[in-house]
Enzyme design. Structure first.
Site, mmCIF file in Angstrom:
data_model
loop_
_atom_site.group_PDB
_atom_site.id
_atom_site.type_symbol
_atom_site.label_atom_id
_atom_site.label_comp_id
_atom_site.label_asym_id
_atom_site.label_seq_id
_atom_site.Cartn_x
_atom_site.Cartn_y
_atom_site.Cartn_z
ATOM 1 N N THR A 128 122.734 75.594 64.513
ATOM 2 C CA THR A 128 123.667 75.651 63.383
ATOM 3 C C THR A 128 125.096 75.884 63.896
ATOM 4 O O THR A 128 126.044 75.243 63.429
ATOM 5 C CB THR A 128 123.256 76.757 62.390
ATOM 6 O OG1 THR A 128 121.843 76.720 62.208
ATOM 7 C CG2 THR A 128 123.938 76.566 61.046
ATOM 8 N N ALA A 155 121.655 82.586 62.429
ATOM 9 C CA ALA A 155 120.730 83.716 62.546
ATOM 10 C C ALA A 155 119.311 83.180 62.449
ATOM 11 O O ALA A 155 119.075 82.078 61.939
ATOM 12 C CB ALA A 155 120.979 84.737 61.436
ATOM 13 N N ASP A 156 118.373 83.976 62.922
ATOM 14 C CA ASP A 156 116.960 83.606 62.800
ATOM 15 C C ASP A 156 116.381 84.105 61.488
ATOM 16 O O ASP A 156 115.508 83.466 60.901
ATOM 17 C CB ASP A 156 116.185 84.167 63.994
ATOM 18 C CG ASP A 156 116.706 83.595 65.292
ATOM 19 O OD1 ASP A 156 116.684 82.365 65.437
ATOM 20 O OD2 ASP A 156 117.185 84.369 66.134
ATOM 21 N N GLU A 189 126.482 87.469 71.805
ATOM 22 C CA GLU A 189 126.729 87.333 70.361
ATOM 23 C C GLU A 189 127.099 88.680 69.761
ATOM 24 O O GLU A 189 128.033 88.787 68.949
ATOM 25 C CB GLU A 189 125.485 86.773 69.662
ATOM 26 C CG GLU A 189 125.219 85.320 70.006
ATOM 27 C CD GLU A 189 123.898 84.791 69.455
ATOM 28 O OE1 GLU A 189 123.755 83.576 69.404
ATOM 29 O OE2 GLU A 189 123.028 85.591 69.083
#
Ligand code: 5RP
Length: 221
Positions: A31, A83-84, A103
């Site tokens: 993303t 994000a996951d 990050e």
């Protein structure tokens, strides 16, 4: 809208949060890659980017976006990353791509964190996605035993070394009711470099791509 189209939509929407004449904090993953592609279209408006991984730096450079070290850029106005998993309160699991330490550093140095995800990433309770933990190599087994004591099932991510030369344990089986507390607990285990819980410094804004378009969640108000 496919998952890919949702990612593209939030990546483009994130351009609204880009600050002119500034260094932009840029995350890692598929993303974030789409955001880099979008950022390239307005690269003349910014100084450039501060990368959260070697791959992100390479992608920005391939687009002609100048890349600066965080040490030289100073505090950043905004950090944009995927994000996951993310809650509507802005707590996240990150590190699926293994870039969690850089990050977390770039996020900490940024005044605003804009999280960009497709709808599949939004959860009520974090923990279905195995929680990545970056560890110093000599501490791998010790940290794994401590994570078992916390109720998790750690798995050593095979064949993977982080940009910092460390290893990743992916911890399954945790239902994370209190992400701030668990982040502090895991951070306190000797040998842990970073836990992929981003709760103390969560997202300020979550942009969620869905069938209906992009939803903007003001997460920490
Ligand atoms: C990398 C990350 C990514 O933000 C996370 O894994 C999401 O990636 P993607 O956008 O590919 O689903 O934390 O360390």
């Amino acid at each position: 809208m496919s998952q890919e189209t949702q990612k593209q939509a939030v990546a483009r929407e994130a351009l609204r949060y880009v600050v002119d004449d500034a260094w932009i904090g840029v995350g890692s993953g598929s993303t974030a890659n789409l955001f880099i592609d979008a950022l390239a279209t307005i690269r003349h408006r910014i100084k450039g980017g501060v990368a959260s991984s070697v791959k992100t730096a390479e992608r920005m450079k391939s687009h002609g976006i100048p890349v600066e070290e965080l040490n030289d850029a100073g505090d950043l106005a905004v950090y944009i990353d995927g994000a996951d998993e993310v809650t509507r309160a802005g707590a996240m699991i990150k590190g699926g791509g293994g870039a969690l330490t850089r990050e977390k550093i770039v996020a900490a140095a940024s005044r605003k964190f804009v999280c960009i995800v497709d709808a599949s990433k939004v959860v009520d309770v974090l923990g279905r996605f195995p929680l990545p933990v970056e560890v110093i190599p000599m501490a791998r087994s010790y940290v794994a035993r401590e994570l078992v004591r916390l109720g998790g099932q750690p798995a050593w991510r095979q064949g993977f070394v982080t940009d910092n030369g460390n290893l990743i344990l992916d911890v399954a089986g945790l239902a994370i009711a209190d992400p701030v507390a668990l982040e502090a607990t895991i951070d306190g285990i000797a040998g842990v470099v970073t836990v992929g819980l981003f709760a103390r410094r969560g997202a300020d804004v979550v942009l969620v791509g869905s069938e209906r378009g992009v939803e903007t969640i003001a997460a920490r108000r």
